[in-house]
Design a protein around this motif. Sequence first.
Motif, PDB file in Angstrom:
ATOM      1  N   LEU A 226     -13.865 -43.615 -19.377  1.00  0.00           N
ATOM      2  CA  LEU A 226     -13.732 -42.546 -18.377  1.00  0.00           C
ATOM      3  C   LEU A 226     -14.886 -41.561 -18.426  1.00  0.00           C
ATOM      4  O   LEU A 226     -14.968 -40.634 -17.622  1.00  0.00           O
ATOM      5  CB  LEU A 226     -12.384 -41.843 -18.544  1.00  0.00           C
ATOM      6  CG  LEU A 226     -11.200 -42.788 -18.284  1.00  0.00           C
ATOM      7  CD1 LEU A 226      -9.919 -42.222 -18.835  1.00  0.00           C
ATOM      8  CD2 LEU A 226     -11.061 -43.093 -16.790  1.00  0.00           C
ATOM      9  N   THR A 233     -15.363 -39.963 -14.654  1.00  0.00           N
ATOM     10  CA  THR A 233     -15.033 -38.841 -13.781  1.00  0.00           C
ATOM     11  C   THR A 233     -16.302 -38.025 -13.474  1.00  0.00           C
ATOM     12  O   THR A 233     -16.405 -36.858 -13.843  1.00  0.00           O
ATOM     13  CB  THR A 233     -13.958 -37.959 -14.463  1.00  0.00           C
ATOM     14  OG1 THR A 233     -14.317 -37.779 -15.843  1.00  0.00           O
ATOM     15  CG2 THR A 233     -12.592 -38.592 -14.387  1.00  0.00           C
ATOM     16  N   ASP A 310      -1.787 -41.975 -20.499  1.00  0.00           N
ATOM     17  CA  ASP A 310      -1.912 -42.201 -19.064  1.00  0.00           C
ATOM     18  C   ASP A 310      -2.154 -43.698 -18.815  1.00  0.00           C
ATOM     19  O   ASP A 310      -3.290 -44.188 -18.922  1.00  0.00           O
ATOM     20  CB  ASP A 310      -3.079 -41.351 -18.520  1.00  0.00           C
ATOM     21  CG  ASP A 310      -3.103 -41.330 -17.007  1.00  0.00           C
ATOM     22  OD1 ASP A 310      -2.625 -42.308 -16.399  1.00  0.00           O
ATOM     23  OD2 ASP A 310      -3.610 -40.344 -16.437  1.00  0.00           O
ATOM     24  N   GLU A 312      -1.927 -45.335 -16.071  1.00  0.00           N
ATOM     25  CA  GLU A 312      -2.690 -45.589 -14.848  1.00  0.00           C
ATOM     26  C   GLU A 312      -4.190 -45.665 -15.183  1.00  0.00           C
ATOM     27  O   GLU A 312      -4.883 -46.579 -14.751  1.00  0.00           O
ATOM     28  CB  GLU A 312      -2.407 -44.478 -13.815  1.00  0.00           C
ATOM     29  CG  GLU A 312      -3.349 -44.414 -12.637  1.00  0.00           C
ATOM     30  CD  GLU A 312      -3.519 -45.750 -11.901  1.00  0.00           C
ATOM     31  OE1 GLU A 312      -2.544 -46.510 -11.811  1.00  0.00           O
ATOM     32  OE2 GLU A 312      -4.653 -46.008 -11.429  1.00  0.00           O
ATOM     33  N   LEU A 313      -4.651 -44.701 -15.980  1.00  0.00           N
ATOM     34  CA  LEU A 313      -6.063 -44.714 -16.376  1.00  0.00           C
ATOM     35  C   LEU A 313      -6.382 -45.936 -17.222  1.00  0.00           C
ATOM     36  O   LEU A 313      -7.400 -46.597 -17.021  1.00  0.00           O
ATOM     37  CB  LEU A 313      -6.390 -43.464 -17.212  1.00  0.00           C
ATOM     38  CG  LEU A 313      -6.376 -42.116 -16.520  1.00  0.00           C
ATOM     39  CD1 LEU A 313      -6.766 -41.024 -17.509  1.00  0.00           C
ATOM     40  CD2 LEU A 313      -7.345 -42.120 -15.346  1.00  0.00           C
ATOM     41  N   TYR A 346      -0.217 -41.392  -9.710  1.00  0.00           N
ATOM     42  CA  TYR A 346      -0.382 -40.003  -9.276  1.00  0.00           C
ATOM     43  C   TYR A 346       0.146 -39.778  -7.869  1.00  0.00           C
ATOM     44  O   TYR A 346       0.007 -40.641  -6.998  1.00  0.00           O
ATOM     45  CB  TYR A 346      -1.864 -39.612  -9.279  1.00  0.00           C
ATOM     46  CG  TYR A 346      -2.584 -39.975 -10.538  1.00  0.00           C
ATOM     47  CD1 TYR A 346      -2.177 -39.468 -11.769  1.00  0.00           C
ATOM     48  CD2 TYR A 346      -3.673 -40.845 -10.504  1.00  0.00           C
ATOM     49  CE1 TYR A 346      -2.842 -39.809 -12.932  1.00  0.00           C
ATOM     50  CE2 TYR A 346      -4.344 -41.190 -11.668  1.00  0.00           C
ATOM     51  CZ  TYR A 346      -3.913 -40.668 -12.879  1.00  0.00           C
ATOM     52  OH  TYR A 346      -4.565 -41.003 -14.025  1.00  0.00           O
ATOM     53  N   HIS A 357      -4.030 -44.659  -7.260  1.00  0.00           N
ATOM     54  CA  HIS A 357      -4.717 -45.174  -8.441  1.00  0.00           C
ATOM     55  C   HIS A 357      -5.917 -44.290  -8.753  1.00  0.00           C
ATOM     56  O   HIS A 357      -6.546 -43.726  -7.850  1.00  0.00           O
ATOM     57  CB  HIS A 357      -5.248 -46.593  -8.186  1.00  0.00           C
ATOM     58  CG  HIS A 357      -4.172 -47.620  -8.046  1.00  0.00           C
ATOM     59  ND1 HIS A 357      -3.345 -47.960  -9.097  1.00  0.00           N
ATOM     60  CD2 HIS A 357      -3.807 -48.377  -6.983  1.00  0.00           C
ATOM     61  CE1 HIS A 357      -2.510 -48.900  -8.674  1.00  0.00           C
ATOM     62  NE2 HIS A 357      -2.760 -49.161  -7.401  1.00  0.00           N
ATOM     63  N   TYR A 358      -6.292 -44.291 -10.042  1.00  0.00           N
ATOM     64  CA  TYR A 358      -7.487 -43.551 -10.464  1.00  0.00           C
ATOM     65  C   TYR A 358      -8.719 -43.975  -9.657  1.00  0.00           C
ATOM     66  O   TYR A 358      -9.496 -43.146  -9.191  1.00  0.00           O
ATOM     67  CB  TYR A 358      -7.731 -43.790 -11.966  1.00  0.00           C
ATOM     68  CG  TYR A 358      -9.127 -43.403 -12.404  1.00  0.00           C
ATOM     69  CD1 TYR A 358      -9.444 -42.074 -12.661  1.00  0.00           C
ATOM     70  CD2 TYR A 358     -10.145 -44.359 -12.527  1.00  0.00           C
ATOM     71  CE1 TYR A 358     -10.730 -41.707 -13.036  1.00  0.00           C
ATOM     72  CE2 TYR A 358     -11.425 -43.997 -12.894  1.00  0.00           C
ATOM     73  CZ  TYR A 358     -11.717 -42.677 -13.149  1.00  0.00           C
ATOM     74  OH  TYR A 358     -12.987 -42.313 -13.509  1.00  0.00           O
ATOM     75  N   TRP A 359      -8.892 -45.296  -9.489  1.00  0.00           N
ATOM     76  CA  TRP A 359     -10.140 -45.791  -8.906  1.00  0.00           C
ATOM     77  C   TRP A 359     -10.287 -45.485  -7.422  1.00  0.00           C
ATOM     78  O   TRP A 359     -11.343 -45.698  -6.840  1.00  0.00           O
ATOM     79  CB  TRP A 359     -10.309 -47.297  -9.166  1.00  0.00           C
ATOM     80  CG  TRP A 359      -9.085 -48.135  -8.960  1.00  0.00           C
ATOM     81  CD1 TRP A 359      -8.196 -48.509  -9.921  1.00  0.00           C
ATOM     82  CD2 TRP A 359      -8.600 -48.707  -7.736  1.00  0.00           C
ATOM     83  NE1 TRP A 359      -7.191 -49.272  -9.385  1.00  0.00           N
ATOM     84  CE2 TRP A 359      -7.415 -49.413  -8.039  1.00  0.00           C
ATOM     85  CE3 TRP A 359      -9.063 -48.690  -6.415  1.00  0.00           C
ATOM     86  CZ2 TRP A 359      -6.675 -50.088  -7.069  1.00  0.00           C
ATOM     87  CZ3 TRP A 359      -8.327 -49.368  -5.461  1.00  0.00           C
ATOM     88  CH2 TRP A 359      -7.149 -50.052  -5.785  1.00  0.00           C
ATOM     89  N   LEU A 366      -8.693 -35.898  -8.379  1.00  0.00           N
ATOM     90  CA  LEU A 366      -7.858 -36.081  -9.573  1.00  0.00           C
ATOM     91  C   LEU A 366      -7.329 -34.733 -10.078  1.00  0.00           C
ATOM     92  O   LEU A 366      -6.225 -34.647 -10.611  1.00  0.00           O
ATOM     93  CB  LEU A 366      -8.717 -36.766 -10.652  1.00  0.00           C
ATOM     94  CG  LEU A 366      -8.051 -37.725 -11.620  1.00  0.00           C
ATOM     95  CD1 LEU A 366      -7.265 -38.812 -10.932  1.00  0.00           C
ATOM     96  CD2 LEU A 366      -9.123 -38.360 -12.524  1.00  0.00           C
TER      97      LEU A 366
END
Length: 427
Positions: A226, A233, A310, A312-313, A346, A357-359, A366
Motif C-alpha cells: 500500500l 495510496t 482490513d 479488503e486491502l 467500504y 473496492h480499494y482499487w 478512501l
Amino acid sequence: MSVTAVVGLQWGDEAKGKIVDMLSPGAEIVARFNGGDNAGHTVVNSYGTFKVRLTPNGFSSPGTLCVIGPGVVVNLATLIGEVEQIQQSGIAVRDRLWVSPRCHLVMPYHPMLESIYEQAKGLSRTGTTKRGMGPVFADKVSYNGIRLFDLADDAIFADKLRLQLSVKNPIFQAFGLPPLDFDQVYQETRKLYAQIQECVREPFGVVQETLGRDGRLLLEGAQGALLDNNWGTYPYCTASITLAGGASAGLGIAPRWITQVVGVVKAYTTRVGAGPMPTELTDSTGEAIQKAGQEYGTVTGRARRCGWFDAELVRFTAQVNGATDLALTKLDVLDSLENVKICVGYLRPDTGDRLWHYWELDAHHLEECQPVYIEIPGWQQHSHEVRNFAGLPVKAQAYVRKVEELVGVPVRYVSVGPQREATIEVR
Ligand code: IMP
C-alpha cells in the motif's frame, strides 16, 4: 526453481524481517530489490537484536550471500554503520555482501530537498521517513542520479556532483538554506566509499548462476504494497516498487523464476506517516493495540497508527503480488481483546449500500469511506507460548481461518512473538 519473495501486504512494518530471518537458513542468497534506508527491520536471533535498514536479513546465516540489487538506493553511512555493527557482534558479513554498482546513492542534498517539499506541502505532507527517498528516486528516473559505478572514477564522480550542486544549490539558497560545498561533499563521499568499496560488485552473475542450478534464493521486499508508487495510496506512498514484481527489475531476476510469494500481514493494521487508513482506531482499543504491539517506527521512532485488519486491502495486495502464502504476524497482540473486527469493504457517501473496492478509489476517496466490519469474539487467552496451530485458542484459530477465507490465500505461518521460534507453521 526455488525463489521465494517475502513482501509486505499492508503499509510496511508487517514484521517481514522476522519472516525473512526465519526462512533464511538454507538460502544461498538473500537479496533486497527495492527501497533504501527508509526500511527498518528488527531481527532477534541468537546473536542479539539487530535493527537493519539496508543489509539483507541473511546476514546471520553463515554462508548466505547478502545481495543489494540495483533497485535499492544506498545511503553509504547507513550501510557502513550496519556492517560494522554486524561484524562487531561476531558475524563476518563483508565477504558475503554484494552491492550492485548500479545502485543509486542517497546524497546529502536529497533529504534537504525532501524537507523543502514536505514543508511546502504543510498539512498535506506525506510524512516521510526523512531519508531522501522521493528526491533520490526522482533523480534516478530523470537521469540525474549518482551511482556507485560513478564513485569508482574520481573524474566522473566530480563532474556529476558539480553538475548536481549547480542545480540544487540555487534551490537551497532560494529557500534560505546554505549551499552545499563541493569539496566537502566530494571528500566525505569518497571517504565513505573507500570503507565499503570491497563489497561493491555486480551480483547479477552469481544470482544467475544460483538460479541456473536451482539454488535457493530469498527476496526481501521493503515497505508494503500500500506504499507502492503505482498501486499504493499515492501521494501518501513511497518512491519505489514494493511489490513482488519489482524484484524482477530491481534484481535482474526474470518473473518466471519467482515461484513462491509469501505475503506478510499483521493480524491488525498499522500505518506511519500521513494518508488514508479506513480501519484506523483513535479510541482506547487503538491505544491498547499500539501498546501491546509496541507500535513505534524502527527508523523514525514515530508512534504507528493502529486499526482493525482490513481484508479488503489485503485481498487486493495479495492479488497484485500473486501471494501464494500468508504469514500472519503479531496475532498475540490481539490476545486480550473482547471482540475483534475485520473490514470487508467500504461504503461511500451518497452511493447507497454498494460496497467499494480499494482499487476503485483514489486516496482522497478512501479518506471519506466508511469501513464495513464483521465482528468475531476475541479469545482472551495468551497465545505467546503456543507452537502449533491446534494449540491456539479455538477462537484465535477461527480468526486465522476467517482471514484466509476473506483474503483468498492460505495462512502458512502464524507469528506469536518476536523470536524466531515464536512461529507456528500451519500445515
Ligand atoms: P519515504 O519512503 O521515506 O519517502 O516515506 C513515504 C511514506 O512511506 C511515509 O508515509 C513513510 O512513513 C512510509 N514508509 C517508508 N518506509 C516505510 C517502512 O519501512 N515502514 C513503514 N512505512 C514506511
